[in-house]
Design an enzyme around this catalytic site. Structure first.
Site, PDB file in Angstrom:
ATOM      1  N   PRO A 117     -17.748  -7.524 -14.313  1.00 58.49           N
ATOM      2  CA  PRO A 117     -17.827  -6.706 -12.994  1.00 58.49           C
ATOM      3  C   PRO A 117     -16.778  -7.370 -11.924  1.00 58.49           C
ATOM      4  O   PRO A 117     -17.044  -8.697 -11.690  1.00 58.49           O
ATOM      5  CB  PRO A 117     -19.176  -6.824 -12.596  1.00 58.49           C
ATOM      6  CG  PRO A 117     -19.596  -8.092 -13.472  1.00 58.49           C
ATOM      7  CD  PRO A 117     -18.881  -8.206 -14.777  1.00 58.49           C
ATOM      8  N   CYS A 147       4.484   2.349  10.266  1.00 57.94           N
ATOM      9  CA  CYS A 147       5.187   3.426  10.287  1.00 57.94           C
ATOM     10  C   CYS A 147       5.425   4.399   8.900  1.00 57.94           C
ATOM     11  O   CYS A 147       6.360   4.377   8.387  1.00 57.94           O
ATOM     12  CB  CYS A 147       6.603   2.965  10.626  1.00 57.94           C
ATOM     13  SG  CYS A 147       7.927   4.130  10.986  1.00 57.94           S
TER      14      CYS A 147
END
Length: 453
Positions: free
Chosen positions: A309, A379
């Protein structure tokens, strides 16, 4: 259609509202941000404290204890082992807390392995996975007595070569690719790792060739089998299927003289509830207890299981705090954008996987709800944290938002795109907190550039 809002959110117990303030354990989030904001900046160019990762130590312990309780209830304390998937979050402070809970570690690179060693994990309880291990990574694993998986013919040849060079035994597990169909593992295609077109694991038709190579080498100790089918798995029945596949292969190998197959590594990938009960379209999410129950009754007495996990241990332990820079509309007026100082370089999951994360105000106010895109300054048109998201109150410039459930694959996948420094990380313990990673500044960005400015 708008994504679900936050009005009926079922928060992890470590995060909650008290008198309209959002808290991590006993600490108001805005007070952490405010104290960091007003701390002497030194060389850190007077930037604001946000974006900022905040983790709950109590939630981390609670998640690990959930696995321990489930294993104990199944009477499998010495038979099922939790190996933390380091790739989810490799902060050394966090890893040390995991290690203190007697977990092992699964690593997928040499530096992850070194981080596990530095954090005090027992070398025999560290596993190096990967479909493209480099020679230096294999050497590091073998020198320290760690286990490795075998992912391909060339991987087997490389492990044998290094073992001979070092004159050291290599304890290995063969990673099986059972060639599943996408429909059998209903997760994002980027997160499926046991399909017939996957780059991971050894397909069954190549199995005998690689097995014979390993059996013939005196420095190779074949100790088990491994299969990891993917991530964000919601149905524990997947683990039952994987265990049955590995047990079938194991039985065939025993008839061929492989009598030391102690481990079955069934991988990790159990999902968490990113929607917190607000999405009617999501299938039921299995618990850690469901996972353990799905496999426990299948195990012969001479088999031990490794589970890996990552997300289910650290995912809901973390939030990303970001400040609203302003609000604007698209040219056609059809979109309202909340521009914040966090971006896809800080949290790429929404852009990369179209992943959902709840967004909550750090301080509640009485104002009208609305639907917004939450976007960053990078951007790229793909720089977003949420799309068509219903916010329960009107966003205001300068206010803080909390992006939920970012403890896994948040900072771990962060980058310096647009030459943005990676965010600071803070660990909360009750009413105390500490910085566990400094944010990057310009100097830290250029220090590795040879003949830089």
């Amino acid at each position: 259609m708008a994504e679900p809002g936050a009005s009926q959110i079922q928060l992890p117990t470590a995060f909650y509202y008290l008198n309209d303030d959002f808290l991590c354990e006993n600490t108001p989030v805005h007070l952490i941000q405010n104290e960091l904001e007003n701390a002497p900046s030194g060389k850190d160019d007077c930037r604001p404290a946000t974006p900022l990762y905040i983790y709950s130590q109590a939630q981390l312990h609670r998640n690990i204890q959930g696995y321990k309780n489930a294993i104990q209830s199944a009477k499998m304390l010495d038979r099922i082992h939790v190996f933390y998937a380091v790739k989810a979050n490799a902060n050394l402070h966090l890893m040390e807390l995991v290690r203190k809970q007697n977990c092992g570690a699964v690593t997928v690179s040499g530096y992850e392995l070194q981080a596990a060693l530095n954090s005090g994990f027992v070398p025999e309880m560290i596993l190096l996975n990967g479909n493209g291990k480099q020679i230096w990574e294999i050497r590091l694993a073998l020198k320290n007595g760690c286990m490795l998986n075998v992912d391909s013919l060339f991987d087997a040849e490389n492990i044998i070569s290094v073992a001979r060079e070092l004159q050291k035994p290599a304890r290995v597990l063969i990673r099986v690719n059972p060639g599943l169909e996408q429909s059998s593992t209903p997760v994002h295609s980027y997160l499926s790792t046991a399909l017939k077109n996957s780059k991971f694991g050894i397909p069954l038709h190549q199995f005998d060739q690689i097995l014979e190579l390993l059996k013939a080498e005196r420095f190779i100790q074949l100790v088990g089998l491994h299969c990891h089918v993917g991530s964000t798995i919601r149905d524990a029945a997947v683990y039952n299927t994987v265990t049955r596949i590995l047990l079938d292969i194991r039985q065939k190998l025993i008839t061929q003289g492989c009598n030391n197959l102690k481990y079955l590594d069934i991988g990790g990938g159990l999902g968490i509830d990113y929607y917190h009960g607000t999405s009617e379209g999501q299938s039921p999410l299995s618990s850690t207890g469901d996972l353990i129950q799905a496999i426990a009754s299948l195990l012969p007495p001479d088999v031990e299981v490794i589970i890996e996990p990552g997300r289910s241990i650290v995912g809901n332990t973390g939030i990303l705090v970001t400040k609203i820079l302003g609000i604007k509309k698209s040219p056609d007026g059809g979109k309202q954008f909340v521009v914040v100082d966090a971006a896809m370089n800080d949290l790429i999951r929404p852009s990369f996987y179209q992943a959902y994360h709840h967004v909550l105000p750090v301080r509640k106010t009485d104002s009208s709800e609305g639907i917004y895109d939450i976007v960053g300054p990078v951007c790229e048109s793909g720089d977003f944290l949420a799309v068509d998201r219903r916010l329960t109150q009107q966003p205001v410039k300068g206010e803080l938002l909390a992006i939920m459930d970012v403890g896994a694959y948040g900072i771990a996948m962060a980058s310096n795109y647009n030459m943005r420094g990676r965010a600071m990380e803070v660990m909360v313990d009750g009413n105390k907190w500490k910085i566990i990673r400094r944010r990057e500044n310009f100097e830290s960005l250029i220090q590795t550039m040879i003949d830089g400015v």
